[in-house]
Design a protein around this motif. Structure first.
Motif, PDB file in Angstrom:
ATOM      1  N   HIS A  80      15.774  16.224  71.791  1.00  0.00           N
ATOM      2  CA  HIS A  80      15.836  17.254  72.834  1.00  0.00           C
ATOM      3  C   HIS A  80      14.499  17.481  73.529  1.00  0.00           C
ATOM      4  CE1 HIS A  80      19.827  18.066  71.420  1.00  0.00           C
ATOM      5  NE2 HIS A  80      19.351  18.231  70.197  1.00  0.00           N
ATOM      6  N   GLY A  81      13.395  16.981  72.949  1.00  0.00           N
ATOM      7  CA  GLY A  81      12.095  17.140  73.565  1.00  0.00           C
ATOM      8  C   GLY A  81      10.971  17.049  72.559  1.00  0.00           C
ATOM      9  N   VAL A  82       9.757  17.369  73.030  1.00  0.00           N
ATOM     10  CA  VAL A  82       8.576  17.271  72.175  1.00  0.00           C
ATOM     11  C   VAL A  82       7.826  18.607  72.162  1.00  0.00           C
ATOM     12  CG1 VAL A  82       8.297  14.800  72.568  1.00  0.00           C
ATOM     13  CG2 VAL A  82       7.108  16.384  74.047  1.00  0.00           C
ATOM     14  N   PHE A  83       7.154  18.882  71.054  1.00  0.00           N
ATOM     15  CA  PHE A  83       6.272  20.032  70.937  1.00  0.00           C
ATOM     16  C   PHE A  83       4.848  19.505  70.963  1.00  0.00           C
ATOM     17  CE2 PHE A  83      10.151  21.802  69.205  1.00  0.00           C
ATOM     18  CZ  PHE A  83      10.149  23.081  69.725  1.00  0.00           C
ATOM     19  N   VAL A  84       4.063  20.011  71.916  1.00  0.00           N
ATOM     20  CA  VAL A  84       2.687  19.567  72.096  1.00  0.00           C
ATOM     21  C   VAL A  84       1.748  20.695  71.677  1.00  0.00           C
ATOM     22  CG1 VAL A  84       0.990  18.702  73.754  1.00  0.00           C
ATOM     23  CG2 VAL A  84       3.408  18.102  74.022  1.00  0.00           C
ATOM     24  N   ALA A  85       0.796  20.373  70.810  1.00  0.00           N
ATOM     25  CA  ALA A  85      -0.208  21.344  70.372  1.00  0.00           C
ATOM     26  C   ALA A  85      -1.400  21.269  71.313  1.00  0.00           C
ATOM     27  CB  ALA A  85      -0.638  21.051  68.944  1.00  0.00           C
ATOM     28  N   VAL A  86      -1.671  22.375  71.988  1.00  0.00           N
ATOM     29  CA  VAL A  86      -2.830  22.496  72.875  1.00  0.00           C
ATOM     30  C   VAL A  86      -3.692  23.599  72.278  1.00  0.00           C
ATOM     31  CG1 VAL A  86      -3.615  22.933  75.226  1.00  0.00           C
ATOM     32  CG2 VAL A  86      -1.397  21.839  74.846  1.00  0.00           C
ATOM     33  N   GLY A  87      -4.571  23.220  71.370  1.00  0.00           N
ATOM     34  CA  GLY A  87      -5.334  24.231  70.635  1.00  0.00           C
ATOM     35  C   GLY A  87      -4.357  25.101  69.860  1.00  0.00           C
ATOM     36  N   PRO A  88      -4.434  26.419  69.987  1.00  0.00           N
ATOM     37  CA  PRO A  88      -3.522  27.302  69.264  1.00  0.00           C
ATOM     38  C   PRO A  88      -2.150  27.428  69.932  1.00  0.00           C
ATOM     39  CG  PRO A  88      -5.063  28.603  70.524  1.00  0.00           C
ATOM     40  CD  PRO A  88      -5.482  27.167  70.686  1.00  0.00           C
TER      41      PRO A  88
END
Length: 174
Positions: A97-105
């Motif tokens: 269904h998609g991706v989770f991207v970590a951008v710092g916190p």
């Protein structure tokens, strides 16, 4: 990324057992423990306390408990994301269904509809791969990507963001 230095206030409560020569150090330690790494919908992510106003104000004893409350003023470094901002991050997890991207916190969800149109989800390898002949672009855990924030929700203790990889100069980096 938008980092700001903001002036804030916080009341810190201290137990009577800390009423000794190092009371000031304990009060500042409590302030750091209560604030650093927290999220405010108004200010964003509080990264670090940079300066505490000195001298510390006198505490006020709470009747019945013996605890003291110290109203502190301090300056803090905060990170606040904005709608339309372009950010670099690392893919932390993904599903069909998609991706989770970590951008710092900040965690940004990129729906499969906002993944580049030339990429499809590969069930066997559990990643998005390019269907263009000769392209080796892959979206998998650990991939560095550039995205744009297209939606955001802020409440008192959390910031949720939605992003896209569909635009010029967005997508897999490197």
């Amino acid at each position: 990324m938008a980092f700001y230095l903001v002036e804030l206030t916080k009341s810190v409560t201290v137990h009577p057992r800390y009423f000794h020569a190092k009371l000031g150090d304990h009060v500042i330690g409590r302030l750091l423990a209560l604030t650093e790494g927290t999220t405010s919908g108004r200010y964003g992510y509080l990264i670090a306390v940079v300066q505490v106003e000195r001298p510390l104000p006198p505490g006020r004893i709470l009747p019945g408990t013996g605890h003291a409350v110290f109203p502190l003023r301090y300056k803090a470094l905060v990170y606040r994301p904005f709608l339309g901002e372009v950010l670099d991050g690392v893919i932390a997890s993904l599903t069909r269904h998609g991706v989770f991207v970590a951008v710092g916190p900040l965690s940004v969800f990129v729906s499969a509809r906002n993944v580049p149109s030339d990429m499809e989800f590969d069930e066997t390898e559990q990643c998005f791969t390019s269907v263009v002949q000769g392209s080796e672009d892959r979206l998998e855990v650990g991939t560095l990507v550039r995205l744009r924030i297209v939606g955001m929700r802020r409440d008192a203790t959390e910031i949720a963001a939605v992003g896209t990889l569909r635009a010029d100069y967005l997508g897999v980096l490197g």
